[in-house]
Write a protein that holds these residues in place. Sequence first.
Motif, short mmCIF file in Angstrom:
data_model
loop_
_atom_site.label_atom_id
_atom_site.label_comp_id
_atom_site.label_asym_id
_atom_site.label_seq_id
_atom_site.Cartn_x
_atom_site.Cartn_y
_atom_site.Cartn_z
N TRP A 7 0.85 -1.20 0.00
CA TRP A 7 0.00 0.00 0.00
C TRP A 7 0.88 1.25 0.00
O TRP A 7 1.81 1.36 0.81
CB TRP A 7 -0.90 0.02 1.23
N TYR A 8 0.60 2.19 -0.90
CA TYR A 8 1.29 3.48 -0.97
C TYR A 8 0.25 4.59 -1.14
O TYR A 8 -0.90 4.34 -1.51
CB TYR A 8 2.26 3.52 -2.15
N ARG A 9 0.68 5.81 -0.88
CA ARG A 9 -0.18 6.95 -1.18
C ARG A 9 -0.50 6.96 -2.67
O ARG A 9 0.40 6.83 -3.49
CB ARG A 9 0.50 8.28 -0.81
N ASP A 10 -1.78 7.12 -3.02
CA ASP A 10 -2.18 7.17 -4.43
C ASP A 10 -1.73 8.50 -5.02
O ASP A 10 -2.17 9.56 -4.57
CB ASP A 10 -3.70 7.04 -4.52
N GLU A 17 -4.85 5.44 0.01
CA GLU A 17 -3.73 4.56 -0.32
C GLU A 17 -4.15 3.64 -1.46
O GLU A 17 -5.32 3.27 -1.57
CB GLU A 17 -3.31 3.74 0.90
N ARG A 18 -3.18 3.24 -2.29
CA ARG A 18 -3.45 2.42 -3.47
C ARG A 18 -2.45 1.27 -3.51
O ARG A 18 -1.29 1.43 -3.13
CB ARG A 18 -3.35 3.28 -4.72
N ARG A 29 -8.04 0.46 -3.58
CA ARG A 29 -7.78 1.67 -2.77
C ARG A 29 -8.37 1.48 -1.38
O ARG A 29 -9.28 0.69 -1.18
CB ARG A 29 -8.43 2.90 -3.44
N ARG A 30 -7.84 2.24 -0.42
CA ARG A 30 -8.38 2.20 0.93
C ARG A 30 -8.01 3.50 1.64
O ARG A 30 -7.16 4.27 1.17
CB ARG A 30 -7.80 1.00 1.70
N ALA A 31 -8.66 3.73 2.79
CA ALA A 31 -8.31 4.90 3.59
C ALA A 31 -6.93 4.72 4.20
O ALA A 31 -6.54 3.59 4.52
CB ALA A 31 -9.36 5.10 4.69
N PRO A 32 -6.14 5.79 4.37
CA PRO A 32 -4.80 5.66 4.95
C PRO A 32 -4.86 5.04 6.34
O PRO A 32 -5.76 5.31 7.13
CB PRO A 32 -4.29 7.10 4.99
N THR A 116 4.69 6.54 -10.94
CA THR A 116 4.62 7.74 -10.11
C THR A 116 5.17 7.37 -8.74
O THR A 116 4.76 6.37 -8.18
CB THR A 116 3.17 8.23 -9.97
N PRO A 117 6.09 8.14 -8.17
CA PRO A 117 6.69 7.76 -6.90
C PRO A 117 5.69 7.80 -5.76
O PRO A 117 4.95 8.76 -5.63
CB PRO A 117 7.79 8.82 -6.71
N PRO A 118 5.59 6.73 -4.95
CA PRO A 118 4.73 6.78 -3.78
C PRO A 118 5.31 7.72 -2.75
O PRO A 118 6.52 7.90 -2.66
CB PRO A 118 4.74 5.33 -3.28
N THR A 119 4.44 8.34 -1.96
CA THR A 119 4.90 9.32 -0.99
C THR A 119 4.55 8.94 0.44
O THR A 119 4.79 9.71 1.34
CB THR A 119 4.28 10.69 -1.29
N SER A 120 3.97 7.78 0.65
CA SER A 120 3.53 7.41 1.98
C SER A 120 4.61 6.69 2.74
O SER A 120 5.68 6.38 2.24
CB SER A 120 2.30 6.52 1.88
N ALA A 121 4.29 6.41 4.02
CA ALA A 121 5.17 5.61 4.86
C ALA A 121 5.13 4.17 4.37
O ALA A 121 4.35 3.82 3.50
CB ALA A 121 4.69 5.70 6.31
N PRO A 122 5.99 3.28 4.93
CA PRO A 122 5.98 1.89 4.48
C PRO A 122 4.60 1.29 4.55
O PRO A 122 3.85 1.54 5.49
CB PRO A 122 6.94 1.20 5.46
N PRO A 123 4.18 0.47 3.57
CA PRO A 123 2.83 -0.09 3.57
C PRO A 123 2.66 -1.15 4.64
O PRO A 123 3.62 -1.71 5.13
CB PRO A 123 2.72 -0.71 2.17
#
Length: 321
Positions: A7-10, A17-18, A29-32, A116-123
């Motif tokens: 899971w990463y930031r969409d 998250e996507r 997709r899901r909520a962060p 596209t680079p993900p920008t979230s914390a580790p999934p």
Amino acid sequence: MTPPPGWYRDPSAPHVERWWDGTAWTDHRRAPQAPVPPTPAPFAPHQAGPGQPAGPRGGSGRARAVALTVAGAVLAGAIGTGAYLLGRDDGGDGGTGGGTRAATAPATGTSAPPVTPPTSAPPSSVPPPADDPAVVVDQLNGITLPLPDGWIRPREAADPDLVMSTDGTYDCPGDPGLCRHGRVFSRTATATDATTPKALAESDIATVAGEAYDEDRLGRRPFGGLVSHRVVGSGQIAVAGRAGYYVRWRVTTEKGPGGYVQSLAFPSSVGTGAPVLVRFVFDAGPDGPPLSVMDRITRGIRPVGDADTGGGVGSSIGPGS
């Protein structure tokens, strides 16, 4: 190198998250999810007394030495176990005839995917639902939609709410561009004064018709503009086990055969509980999808993880003319 599945930031909708499958973005997709809090230190520090060295609470220099010795032994054991497992994975089959290396979760700072680079914390380690080829999953709104034959999930769409479309494109009859004969969108209804599914669908249908057949979000008129409309269907309907409401229009355009649009509103059972809007855009004419497909998708909407919920009183809608 690309990061493994997770899971990463969409990148097209940063508020969700996507799922990245290791090679490309999927439609899951899901909520962060909230980050996991750090594990507390094994010993709490204490204030050293007169003539006493600082160390773990109630401990001594000897206790510290014992603790360090135990920690070293655990670390050495972990390193040895890891080396053994890596050796089995890379070369030895342990008598099983070989195996497949399991993907590991990416750590912070992992190389970005090529799209596209993900920008979230580790999934997290929770996988998405099983990939059913006949179902489209909208994790954000907690629903699944049946995918008709000849329809596809979006690969690269300018509208993040698009969940499926007919396969193939054609030259729009109005402003230059490519059009599709059928599209379905799913979104969370926000910033609205409507308090019931009926009021929400009735206020949303004009927006659906305008963006689809009058002027799109880029300011283009793919069908030369919207000339007129008439209501061909409306009423209460059970969606995903909840009372919803739909409104369907037949629209006439300056160029081309026009089409049908439908706004379907119903309460969500996940997240904030905000209403869900499912929008349908079907071209009219011999090349457009039959309205029976619109009805089948509407009746087939289910909550995620519950294939039997849905239908009920008011679930039958008839095709417009």
